[in-house]
Each structure stands twice: as structure tokens, then as C-alpha cells.
Design an enzyme around this catalytic site. Sequence first.
Site, PDB file in Angstrom:
ATOM      1  CG  HIS A   1     130.615  85.805  86.536  1.00  0.00           C
ATOM      2  ND1 HIS A   1     129.543  84.946  86.388  1.00  0.00           N
ATOM      3  CD2 HIS A   1     130.329  86.890  85.783  1.00  0.00           C
ATOM      4  CE1 HIS A   1     128.667  85.495  85.561  1.00  0.00           C
ATOM      5  NE2 HIS A   1     129.118  86.666  85.185  1.00  0.00           N
TER       6      HIS A   1
ATOM      7  CD  GLU B   1     128.062  88.793  88.937  1.00  0.00           C
ATOM      8  OE1 GLU B   1     128.749  88.007  89.591  1.00  0.00           O
ATOM      9  OE2 GLU B   1     127.888  88.685  87.717  1.00  0.00           O
TER      10      GLU B   1
END
Lengths: 230, 230, 230, 230
Positions: free
Chosen positions: C99, C147
Site C-alpha cells: 500500500h 492508487e
Amino acid sequence: MEGGRLGKGERYLILNLKGYADSFSEASLRLAGYAREAAIETGANVIVCPPEPWIQMVSDAGAVTFAQHADPYGAGATTGFSSLSMLRAAGATGLLINHSEHQLRLSEIEFLVEGARREGMVSVLCADTVRTVVAASVLQPDMVAIEPPELIGKGISVSKARPEVITDSVRAIRKVSGDVVIIAGAGISTPEDVRRAVELGAEGALVASAVVKSERQRELVVAMAEALQR
Amino acid sequence: MEGGRLGKGERYLILNLKGYADSFSEASLRLAGYAREAAIETGANVIVCPPEPWIQMVSDAGAVTFAQHADPYGAGATTGFSSLSMLRAAGATGLLINHSEHQLRLSEIEFLVEGARREGMVSVLCADTVRTVVAASVLQPDMVAIEPPELIGKGISVSKARPEVITDSVRAIRKVSGDVVIIAGAGISTPEDVRRAVELGAEGALVASAVVKSERQRELVVAMAEALQR
Amino acid sequence: MEGGRLGKGERYLILNLKGYADSFSEASLRLAGYAREAAIETGANVIVCPPEPWIQMVSDAGAVTFAQHADPYGAGATTGFSSLSMLRAAGATGLLINHSEHQLRLSEIEFLVEGARREGMVSVLCADTVRTVVAASVLQPDMVAIEPPELIGKGISVSKARPEVITDSVRAIRKVSGDVVIIAGAGISTPEDVRRAVELGAEGALVASAVVKSERQRELVVAMAEALQR
Amino acid sequence: MEGGRLGKGERYLILNLKGYADSFSEASLRLAGYAREAAIETGANVIVCPPEPWIQMVSDAGAVTFAQHADPYGAGATTGFSSLSMLRAAGATGLLINHSEHQLRLSEIEFLVEGARREGMVSVLCADTVRTVVAASVLQPDMVAIEPPELIGKGISVSKARPEVITDSVRAIRKVSGDVVIIAGAGISTPEDVRRAVELGAEGALVASAVVKSERQRELVVAMAEALQR
């Protein structure tokens, strides 16, 4: 030899002097001399990656000089870190990225590959399995070096012990990149290893302790450069 | 000036050239010259911390040269890392440890402080609060530099804006170490800041952007060295 | 839903509860309930990634539970680190990897993707540019989440502001992987954003603050799950 | 037992369950039961540090529960990181900091010690040499644990093999802190080791594999707690 503009059909011998005491100061300079001579004698590209304090000196001596690493920061208030532009200013015209002894985050790798392109530096992205070397190739560095960690510094020949690491990698890389230069990055100790690596599809070799620790450095560098060209 | 043998009553001006583009190559060399001259003119110790690729060059030019950082490894198969012995071989006779821009683990700090002692290098251990600078002093480096992060590179004078950071630190440090040299490590922009830092109990100053970005580097370095000695 | 065996044509809503105080304890449990209900009502897969201390509780409550991260170590003498097998034992049937708030080295990513496969856990590999998300896809995780860091938590809709990030990624990913599930991983705040992401080629969405900070969590989760299925 | 308010003359047995598969889920709960019973039977403080996914469960079962580690961030958009407040919300009333298997930067250590004080959590700061344990004590944690790395998990008794590590540490720590609780943090395998550590000046013991891997966990925990109290 400039980032993004490597010649077709060229071959590369990259000498990584690591942080060995045998690579400090005059020892780097001596190897730089052998590299230059081997390049002239054989026509191969022979590249020296000295410890950082001697990049300027090795570059000034006329050897093609790459950094062993760069930090993923720009120039600025970054005490003790080395940016691409700093290393470029010192004379490095390329660099190793993500060597197995100095691994980086995926986003840092991309930062450095992109940055090297902008600085006109040659990027040599290291990875240690078939899958990661293909992922690395997607990032479009100039070169990828495949270095299975179990072979590094062990004196085991990658081309003899595990030739499929090279052949599988070459096949898989070529599906995602037609032009990245493929370097055999571990398990290269002898000119014979270099020759085999080329036969298996590599376009160059990354060598460290075999050369640094050799008592006949000049002969070995020249013989490896010759093996590349045959 | 040698690790473990700093003279009593000596004063130190440490110039951290960081990774600024304004510090590359010839710029480091030029500052090294000013440092040498300021040392000769004033009797202060004026130390230059150049970017790593120019340690050898700055040292060869006769300036007292410290590294900005060392990696907590010995010499060896440590691609792209810089050991104490490597930096020593390049001419560094001391180093910054744990600069706020390059922070280290507690055990790494101890490794480097001990290692510097063995190599005969001067250790300058940086910390950023009264409590951590006292903890740092317990590790017995040669010098501690206190650098409140809110002052670094901000042009706010530590000696004016927060003189208690220095006085509290000096008082607390002296309870655990009688002889560690105390350096004011942030918020030093002018010779007046240097003078105030000394009045508050510091024995030296660590300066970066104020000097690197100055258009009158030579004058500023000399004036700061003079301010130290008064 | 099991690692390596995601159904064809399935859609996924992944709720990343991050480390917000609004996600602690009962708040995680409440969201787990909404996730379960939304899954039942809409037929979509709704996955909850709670803070680590509540993985077991959320899993016991019947929600599909993924970890936000795993450390690249096996079970053993690894104080304060969380291995895949530990998270599996707590009830996590999948995990986010890399992430943007918790980035990993390339070799660590490979370790975790391979490990997840062996443990039968679903791997969701995050990356933040078209190039790195394609490189990520080469490593053959079950899902990739794209992302762009400039959109995370900013309330800017990826599908409106930069639809080409999704369409370019989908096109490029499909060249190297036919079956990796593609998740829109930032800039999703509304059911409309989810719908647009699916139209652009994504098969799911990764949502964080929009849901965690919502005053109508249940309605929003259900509406997003519905938007996925249309 | 609360951060900053440890009782005078109290003794502490801290069980670090690490990341062993033998510590997962029910195994943590079982050890939590033994810890509670041993505390009741002997009057010693017996503390359990379970793997993070089981902090809530162990705490709910009534055992005094510490985290094995916390990340140096506050609550917020910190995917996969665990803040002090998160661990507190899960039921941890204290934590290990800087365990030798999970080492931290000096500034991170200070962040966590200060943060623990604010959260009312007990801080147990680990260090591995006499010098660093004294530096650690300067930061004013509630407890310091001295854990020479050469003894961790080796079955070598710190109190027999190197009693001077404890006595030297106790003497040096007491010069800078009168009230930090001193824990023998490695080389404790038997109740006899615990008894010796107390004789040498420690006020508690940190035990891991000896208990986790024991086939008679309950007996061993009770016997160690008894040894503490004599």
C-alpha cells in the site's frame, strides 16, 4: 554509451568493486586502468563501479564509471545521501539499482530508473528471480542484471549450475521488452563463465569478488572482456 | 585533531555541505579552501563535511574533512554502502552520526561511535532534544550536536529563539559527561549566532545552508570562526 | 473467495479501515456488519481490512477479512512482526501488499505474493503508476490496485479527474496478465465513482476515508456495492 | 500497574510470545490463563505480550497485556501500522520498545517513550549493551530490559554466563535513574535464572522461547513467578 542510447549488439563487462578494503583508493584506480586497457584491446564496454568516494577519481582516469547505488532523493538538504545528480556531477555515467546487497522499494526503483533517464545515465536494474527480473524489465531500465542470491560470491557458476535461470529469464524478458540489455549478474568467476552466459543469451556480465580478489586482475579482466566479444 | 584526543578549550566550526547542488565538485573544493584559510587566520578548527564523492578531493586539498554519514557495516560485500574504514581511507578524519536528515537506530549509533573510536576518527553524534542529546552523550562520542528539527534550515536562531535548548542541554549533558564537546547544531545563520551559542555554553557550531547558500562564503566562514574564538 | 481461485466476472469492494481512531474496536465490528449485509444484499464481494488487533474479531463476525499489510518474515522469533501465517491464523483470508502508505522492496513483494499463494490467501498488490502496476502484475498477485498517490484521501475522483490512469493501466496490464483482477485504488468517494471505475475497466474498488469518515456508513457501503454490480 | 506509576518493590515477569506459531490464537489465550493464575498465586506481576492479532483476546481474558512493538506514528492514514492509541484501544497497557528483533531509531524510541507516558502505558525499553541500556534509561521509560544479543534464544543463562552484564548495568543505570525498573532480558530459561537475576539486582525478567516452547508451561510460569518473589 549513454542512458537510453545503448548501441545494438554491444557487450558489457561490469566490475562491481563493492565495499571491499581491496577496492579502496589506489586499488580502484588500478582496476580502472585495467578496465580501460581491456576495453581498448577487445572493443567490449568495460565498466567500473568503485566505492563512492573514488567515483570522481576513477572517472577522471578515463574509465567508464557507474555508481553502485543512488538514494531516491533529489539534490538538497539530504545529509549523507547521494542523489543521481550528485553522482553524475562526480563522473558516474550510470548506476546499479537494487543490487541484492542494497535492495529498494518498488517506487524507489521507478524513481531511479526515471531519474537516470532524465540525467542521461545508464540504469542497470538488478533482480534475483525470473519473475522479478521480468517485472524489472517492465520499468524500462537500460539493462537488467539477474543475480540469484544463492550464487552471489559463492564461486558457483550460474551458467553451469543453473543455466536455466539465464535462458528462462531471457525468454521471459523478451516477451515484455525487446531492447533491454540482459546481464548475467551472479555466479561469474571465469572467462569461461562469461562465454557461457553469452551463449545462453546474456549480453554482458556483472562481476565482483572474482576480479577484486584475483591476484592477476589485469589478465582476468582482459580475458573476460575477450570472452564477451567472441 | 584525532578521535578521543580533542584538545581542551578548542573550538569547532563544522560546515555541513549536505547534498545541495551548490556543494558539488568545485564548490566543495572552494569551501575547503575557505575553511583552511579561516582556520589559519583564527586558530579555530574549521571542518568541512562534503558530499561523499568529494571527500578525497577536499581532504587532499588540506581541509579537515568529516563524512556526513557512515553506514553501520564493516568493509566487505556491501554494495553501495560506506563503511568507516572506507571513509577513513578517503581522508575523512571524523563523521557526523545520526544527523536529523539521516537518522539511525540506537544500536547502529553505538556501532559507529565505537567504530570511530577504533579507527581514530572523531564522532559527532547529533540529536534533537535535550533528552536524546543526553542519552547520546552516555554513548561517549567525541562531540554531540544538538539540532532541534524545528530550527534546521529555517533561519531561526537557536541562540535567540530558544536559548534554553542550549543551556538546558549543556547542564544536563555535564551530569553524565565531563568532556564531550557540545556543538550547537541548528539555527546558526550568522557570526552573532555563533557568538551567542558559545556564550550559552557550546564549544562549537554546525552550519549548513547559511554558508552553502551565502554569496560571500569566505567572509562568512572567517567571521564565524572569529566569533567562535572570542 | 480463495487465493488463486477468484471467480470469473466477480466484483470486489475492499474497505481499508487504515489506522484511523474511527476504525478502532467496535467501529471495525460495525463496519464488518455493514460489509456482510451489503454482500448479501448485492451479491458483490465486500471485504474489510481492519486494523490488525481486530482481524480476529472482524473475521469471527463473518465478514471477509483481509490484513492491511504483512511483514516479509516467516513465523518465529520475530518480535512485533506479523507473518502471513499469523494473519491467516487470525482469520485473514487475504491481504494488501505494498500500500502506498506502507511500501515494500521488490523482493519483499515477491516473497509475500508467493507466500500468499502458498497460504491460500488472496494477494492485493498496490502500485501507484501505470508502469509499476504492470510490473506488479508480472508478479502474478490475485489482484492489483492502482492508487495514484496524488488522489489518495484527497476526495478527487480518479474516474473523473484522471480516467486515463485506469484505462491505460487496464490496457497495459492485459498485455502481461489475462486474469489478474484490476482494482481502482484511490480517488473513490462515491457510488458514482465506483460505477465509472467499472465502466473504465476496473473489476473492483479500494475505499478508505470516504467510508470510514462517512456519517452514513451502511448506506454508502451498500450503494457502492450496488454500483459495482450494475 | 500503570505507566509512570509502578509500585515500589514490585517484581515483573514478562512473557514475550514473539511470532512463534506456538503462540497463535488459542496458545496465546492458554498462556494468558497461566499468567493470570501465576500472578494470583505468587503476587508477582505476570505480563503477556501476545502477537498483535490476539492482544484484544488476551486482554479480555484478564491478563496484563503488553504489545511487542508499536510503530512511531499517531492514529490516522497509516495503513498496516499500529499506533500506541490503537494498541491501547485493543487492551494493551504497556509495550516493548526497541526489542533486539525490532530495533528503532533513537528519535522513534523517544517518540514512543513519551507517547506511552501520555497514553498511560508502561514502556519497557530494550537495549543490548551496558552503554545503550544506560542511554535508554536517560530517556526515562518505566522499565529497561537488557538483552545481550549473544544470549537471546540460546539457552545460555545470563546470570551464570555473564553475571557482570547485569551487575554492571544496574550500577551504571542507577547513576542516571533512581527509579527505572531493571529487567533481565535475555538468557533466562529456568526459575533458577530468574532467582539469580534478582540477586544480581534485576527487578524482573523477560522470557520468550523458554516458556513458549516448554511442555509444562503452567508449571514453569508459576515457578518463575515464585522465584521472582523470594
